[in-house]
Design an enzyme around this catalytic site. Structure first.
Site, mmCIF file in Angstrom:
data_model
loop_
_atom_site.group_PDB
_atom_site.id
_atom_site.type_symbol
_atom_site.label_atom_id
_atom_site.label_comp_id
_atom_site.label_asym_id
_atom_site.label_seq_id
_atom_site.Cartn_x
_atom_site.Cartn_y
_atom_site.Cartn_z
ATOM 1 N N SER A 66 19.850 -9.093 5.830
ATOM 2 C CA SER A 66 20.437 -8.252 6.871
ATOM 3 C C SER A 66 21.125 -9.185 8.009
ATOM 4 O O SER A 66 21.897 -8.553 8.754
ATOM 5 C CB SER A 66 19.434 -7.306 7.581
ATOM 6 N N SER A 85 21.675 -4.795 7.580
ATOM 7 C CA SER A 85 21.496 -3.905 8.555
ATOM 8 C C SER A 85 21.969 -4.409 10.274
ATOM 9 O O SER A 85 22.161 -3.656 11.194
ATOM 10 C CB SER A 85 19.787 -3.409 8.825
ATOM 11 N N LYS A 133 20.015 -7.242 18.487
ATOM 12 C CA LYS A 133 19.775 -6.191 17.511
ATOM 13 C C LYS A 133 18.762 -5.151 18.039
ATOM 14 O O LYS A 133 17.776 -5.606 18.749
ATOM 15 C CB LYS A 133 19.434 -6.692 16.211
#
Length: 605
Positions: A303, A279, A203
């Site tokens: 997330s 996210s 990420k």
């Protein structure tokens, strides 16, 4: 001035009189030009504070944090009571090398039969890490060959109309270089671990040298230089993992859909007109579409678990402090975690074993129990499953937008109980509405504090519109409201620790809705839709606020073919128990659909 409320101490609350309060969110749903106008108003002196004050009153934030006496002392970071050892586990030596920990994890897994996976079968299944490892060791293929398949798939995704940006930073030559080194190790018979040659995405808020860490923004890499890997990435690199690049995300983790107007929206592999969830949108999508075996995400408010649920894969958030988060942008928060996303519980266990290990500070302050994994290779596993008590708060469990979600999760629990003898126990969790408020104020204040030093020279205006909306709200929180939120945090920890005296885990749906539709107006400017956010976050935020471990596992699909996930939340340091239960649920699942966008990179024809 409203009348002052005085809360009973948590120890005196009568749970028989607790009523479920979903706490409807009152906030505008705006996108396109109206979102731009709304942000401008929020950022305007005098007008902005009036709007925010009104919204805080409408959502009872003011009542809870300013007009209420909360008798508990603040709890600024999770404080865990001592925990009983988990049964039927293999302890992982935290201070040993990551390769040693992965070897220990392998011994916890059921026997591997390559013929059961490498032969094509009518039903869809994802390739597991051990499938790749077997193929490499048997000279069926090489990491360099797989690298070409992976690069081709990533480029195909990027060239779609509309584009589906899985990665923010990608260097095909670097991927080839890593793959060549791994191929050479297999040629000489010296692979570093079962993770050698396994392709993973990281990420964009986790440092992975030499890629920049932008956090999904257009500018953060200008004020944050990456000179080395984050601790978790370094541990994976020592195991021979091949990093494909930095995965797309909702800007700075400030949303739950994965909408990113800077780089484009990573679309759901099961339906390209829908969100992945956020996210950690890119990490979940790149696993769900088969390009990577696993990915690393971060989880400050669901997330990892939200996109895992919406994309039909597995996502683990560990106990706060279990994994060293140095080198991730969530470092320094009291709710942020780094964790793995993979297509199976088995692969989650392997990646988790590689990256686990508390920071020196957390070892001293949190006193973590020794890390361990469930011994799934043992016949004793079935008898241990029969002793697990599953907590279920039915009113909360059923508070979902589509009844398909609660029905599938209920069916999974019933099958689990019938097959393994697990006992489902009805529990009551007080003050769930207060949980949301405490998390919002805590997460918002900490996010703002970590970013404020970097928001100079107009950088704060470079954020996307929905991020600016959030930060306008976060700036309205006062010090006294933050302290009040930590008082609520201690109350909520007390309730959960009392519940865990009666049950081993608490089970809910992961999300209150399946993947939301991407509205055309939101593609360019983003959107703010707090009702969608509320539905996506309903069940996940307790794990962050209280630092509890939780995992999302797929349990089926709704009538539209969209994935549904079930969440298992455990006691502090109880990763082994939730992994054991997750593996059992996974083993009972009979319905698996191939995503619309899927790449068979191991057997590409």
């Amino acid at each position: 001035m409203g009348k002052k409320r005085v809360m009973l101490p948590a120890t005196e609350v009568d749970l028989t009189k607790v009523k479920y309060n979903p706490g409807e969110i009152q906030a505008p749903d705006v996108t396109g030009l109206w979102l731009w106008i709304f942000v401008k108003l929020l950022e305007t002196p005098l007008i902005g504070p009036v709007i925010l004050s009104y919204l805080k009153k409408q959502n009872k934030i003011t009542e809870m944090l300013k007009e209420t006496v909360i008798p508990e002392s603040p709890m600024f970071t999770p404080e865990f009571p001592p925990q009983e050892p988990e049964p039927g586990v293999v302890y992982i030596e935290e201070d040993k090398s990551s390769q040693h920990r992965v070897d220990s994890a392998i011994r916890c897994l059921p026997h591997y039969d390559p013929s059961s996976d490498l032969n094509l079968t009518p039903s869809f299944h994802y390739w597991k890490i051990r499938d790749y490892a077997y193929s490499y060791r048997s000279n069926i293929t090489t990491p360099s060959i797989i690298a070409e398949h992976v690069i081709s798939a990533i480029q195909e995704f990027s060239n779609k109309k509309p584009p589906i940006p899985l990665l923010i930073s990608f260097d095909a030559m670097d991927v080839r270089k890593q793959a060549a080194a791994s191929t050479q190790r297999f040629y000489t018979g010296t692979p570093l671990s079962v993770l050698d040659g396994i392709f993973m995405a990281i990420k964009d808020d986790i440092d992975c040298y030499p890629h920049p860490s932008k956090g999904g923004t257009t500018w953060f890499h200008e004020v944050h230089s990456v000179e080395k890997d984050a601790i978790c990435v370094s541990r994976l690199r020592n195991c021979g993992v091949i990093f494909v690049g930095k995965a797309n995300m909702h800007e700075f983790g400030q949303g739950t859909t994965g909408n990113n107007s800077n780089y484009g929206i990573t679309r759901n592999p099961h339906d390209l007109e829908r969100y992945t969830g956020g996210s950690s949108s890119g990490p979940a999508a790149i696993v769900a579409c088969g390009i990577c075996s696993a990915a690393l995400g971060t989880d400050g408010g669901g997330s990892i678990r939200i996109p895992s649920s919406l994309c039909g894969v597995v996502g683990l958030k560990t106990t706060y402090g279990r994994i060293d988060i140095n080198g991730a942008l969530c470092h320094g928060t009291t709710m942020g975690n780094v964790g793995p996303i993979a297509s199976s519980v088995e692969d989650i266990m392997l990646v988790y074993a590689a990256i686990l290990g508390a920071s020196p500070i957390d070892k001293t302050s949190l006193l973590p129990s020794p890390p361990c994994l469930p011994d799934l290779s043992s016949l004793e596993n079935s008898s241990i499953l029969s002793s697990i008590r599953i907590g279920k708060y039915t009113e909360w469990f059923n508070d979902v937008l589509s009844p398909d979600i609660s029905t599938k999760c209920e069916d999974a629990l019933n099958t689990l109980s019938q097959t393994h003898g697990c006992k489902v126990v009805e529990v009551v969790i007080p003050e769930l509405h207060q949980t949301r408020t405490s998390h919002l104020v805590s997460f918002g204040s900490e996010s703002l504090a970590s970013l404020t030093p970097h928001c100079q020279n107009g950088n704060e205006k470079k954020f996307t519109l929905d991020t600016r909306t959030n930060f306008a709200l976060f700036r309205s929180f006062t010090a006294s409201e933050y302290v009040a939120a930590q008082r609520l945090r201690r109350r909520l920890m007390y309730y959960h620790m009392e519940i865990f005296k009666m049950v081993d885990v608490i089970v809910t749906p992961t999300t209150g809705t399946t993947a939301p539709v991407i509205r055309p107006k939101s593609i360019k400017f983003g959107e703010t839709n707090m009702k969608v956010t509320g539905n996506l976050m309903r069940f996940v935020i307790s794990g962050n606020l209280l630092g509890l471990p939780a995992i999302s596992v797929p349990v089926g699909y709704d009538k539209q073919g969209l994935p549904i996930g079930i969440q298992i939340m455990g006691r502090p340091w109880g990763e082994a128990t939730i992994l054991r239960l997750a593996a059992a649920l996974e083993g009972l699942r009979v319905e698996t659909k191939k995503p619309v966008s899927y790449f068979n990179v191991l057997n590409k024809h």
